[in-house]
Design an enzyme around this catalytic site. Sequence first.
Site: not given
Ligand code: NI
Length: 188
Positions: A46, A51, A113-114, A155-156, A159
């Site tokens: 995701g 991000q 998470c990236l 989660h997304e 963000h």
């Molecule tokens: Ni994330």
Amino acid sequence: MAILPIIEAPDVRLKTVSTPVDTFDDQLKILVHDMLETMYDANGIGLAAIQVGIPLRVLVIDLQPEDEDAEPEPCDHDGHHHTHQPTKREPQVFINPEILDPADELGTYQEGCLSVPDIYADVDRPKTCRVRWQDLEGNSHEEAMEGLMAVCIQHEMDHLNGILFIDHLSRLKRSMALKKLEKARKAA
Ligand code: NI
């Protein structure tokens, strides 16, 4: 298409509350394609636009495992022996998503998470929810989510509101995670 640099914690841009999309144009399509390419390149499931530094309410998700990690399946349907990759990409795009009816019952999942590389921690979230969103043409959709999809979309969504999964941890665990991240960055 382009692979975009991913912003990492503790970059303050990750605390931005992203703005709704109101123009469904070619520029939005390019952003989404770039986000998907960036997510696949980073082996993520995701990615939120913030991000990659774009403060718009845009998410991409693909829960399919990576092709390269999948076991090839032998196949001879056309008389020749060759191998097929069993998984294929299933990109999903969520513009202006909203979470509706989050369940009272919580589930725990080990998240990563990236933007917080190599840090994993258990996070509790509502087990199921409904999600309303728009597609690239601006059409509205609504769907019940459960399992990993419910975890990932929540989660997304965080963000888009400037929240990272480590913000759900205790202050001690969060500061340990950030220290570990800083140490890894210095070592690299
Ligand atoms: Ni994330």
